[in-house]
Design an enzyme around this catalytic site. Structure first.
Site: not given
Ligand code: UD1
Ligand code: UDP
Length: 363
Positions: A204
């Site tokens: 991601h």
């Molecule tokens: C965010 C965090 C990242 C973390 C990740 C965990 C920031 C800058 N990034 O990244 O550090 O590792 O979460 O998963 O805060 N979207 C949906 N549904 C949702 C949420 C998001 O469709 O419920 C889509 C939207 O198109 C959005 C994109 O995902 O623009 C990115 O979501 P966003 O929360 O901005 O960043 P993440 O990539 O999820």
């Molecule tokens: N995770 C989950 N379901 C998924 C993918 C990840 O429960 O489909 C959990 C994973 O086991 C870990 C956490 O989400 O505990 C990690 O979050 P993510 O990868 O979204 O963010 P990051 O750690 O990179 O900030």
């Protein structure tokens, strides 16, 4: 003691689960705020349900947006909440935009910030998380570090006070959950997979998934692996995959693609995998806790211990990565103490108790 805890994204729900429960059991008044950064059921509700996280007192409903728009909108809404609640501390986790927004608003209102997972550094400022971490740490009064490296990182930046090595809160949750996790055979049956015969993949990071060509190269390369690949698809990645579909892309036959799964199912999938391929911070750590070989598709990691011990290998995307992926090997000695002793939540609570009585902050 009154705390406002600010959460917003999947890993933060996971990190908050244990501490939130302990604080409430100890009679702390915790006001929970969900910024709404992650809003889909698979990224939010499922964690509140599976990990019995209390229902948020405030749902800010911020949703998705550019960094500036999303952070600004959180800040505006958080300011109302913090002015109204006037807590002793604002508690934040990790490195998301929700973390940064809460830290900035609290600091300007002279409300002390407590940061769980302080001191992590990838030293790559092109990652939004790195900016969020650095700023949050420099605004925090209590810095709860998961590793000794994190403590050193803070000291190297001139932060000298309020640093506590408490261990990793995700390690504690892992230990507690893993001990009572059901057999994984049902999960294997559900997805038609066999133990140790598949790779688990999560992606991601913007650098890996925002550009169609980069993502296509990764997915096409991985489709050349003989083993199955289980791929719970983050919505950010799903957006780019949808663009690729319009361009005629199809996943290789070895891929099993699914919506994001809950924490318990994820641990089971991790536990049974032959190896894990990821760019997630939390998943790298869980691979290490489970002693599963991990391949991280990033140039650096803030969880450097997992690399130094040989359990995690950093790979760049391209056909050359196939050799490494096919030659799965276990890491070296497993040091049980790198991420603490599994008593992180209680340590954090004790530090809060000690500090809240003595602190006098003019507001
Ligand atoms: C965010 C965090 C990242 C973390 C990740 C965990 C920031 C800058 N990034 O990244 O550090 O590792 O979460 O998963 O805060 N979207 C949906 N549904 C949702 C949420 C998001 O469709 O419920 C889509 C939207 O198109 C959005 C994109 O995902 O623009 C990115 O979501 P966003 O929360 O901005 O960043 P993440 O990539 O999820
Ligand atoms: N995770 C989950 N379901 C998924 C993918 C990840 O429960 O489909 C959990 C994973 O086991 C870990 C956490 O989400 O505990 C990690 O979050 P993510 O990868 O979204 O963010 P990051 O750690 O990179 O900030």
């Amino acid at each position: 003691m009154r705390l406002v805890t600010v959460l917003g994204a999947r890993p933060q729900f996971i990190k908050a689960a244990l501490l939130s429960r302990l604080l409430r059991d100890e009679g702390v008044s915790e006001i929970l705020v969900h910024t709404g950064q992650h809003y889909e059921a698979e990224l939010s509700d499922i964690f509140f349900r599976d990990l019995q996280i209390p229902t948020p007192d405030y749902e800010l409903g911020v949703g998705s947006g550019s960094h500036a728009a999303q952070t600004a909108s959180m800040m505006e809404r958080l300011e109302h909440v913090l002015c109204k609640e006037n807590p002793d501390y604002v508690l934040v986790y990790g490195d998301t935009n929700s973390t940064l927004a809460a830290a900035l608003v609290a600091a300007k209102l002279n409300i002390p910030v407590a940061h769980v997972e302080a001191g992590l550094r990838s030293y790559n400022r092109t990652m939004p998380e790195e900016i969020n971490r650095v700023i949050t740490d420099h605004l925090s009064s209590l810095l709860f570090c998961p590793t000794a490296t994190a403590v050193d990182n803070l000291k190297a930046e001139g932060i000298t006070e309020g640093i506590f090595w408490v261990g990793d809160i995700m390690y504690e949750l892992f230990l507690r959950t893993h001990a009572r996790l059901e057999l994984s055979s049902a999960v294997c049956e559900k997805w038609g997979i066999q133990e140790n015969r598949y790779y688990l993949l999560t992606l991601h990071r913007p650098g890996n998934v925002d550009h169609t060509e980069t993502l296509r190269l990764t997915l096409d390369t991985l489709s050349r692996l003989k083993e199955k690949i289980i791929f719970p698809l983050h919505p950010r990645t799903a957006k780019t995959v949808n663009m690729l579909y319009q361009d005629g892309f199809a996943f290789g036959d070895n891929f099993i693609v699914m919506k994001p799964v809950g924490y318990l199912e994820m641990l089971q999938l991790e536990r049974c995998a032959k190896a894990i391929i990821t760019d997630s911070g939390g998943v790298q750590k869980e691979a290490f806790f489970l002693r599963k070989p991990c391949f991280t598709l990033r140039p650096q990691t803030e969880w450097i211990e997992t690399v130094k011990t040989g359990w995690n290998q950093l790979l760049s995307v391209g056909p050359a990565m196939l050799d490494a992926l096919e030659a799965v090997r276990e890491g070296g000695a497993y040091d049980e103490t790198l991420f603490g002793d599994g008593d992180t939540a209680r340590k954090i609570y004790s530090i809060f108790k000690e500090h809240v009585v003595t602190q006098e902050v003019p507001r």
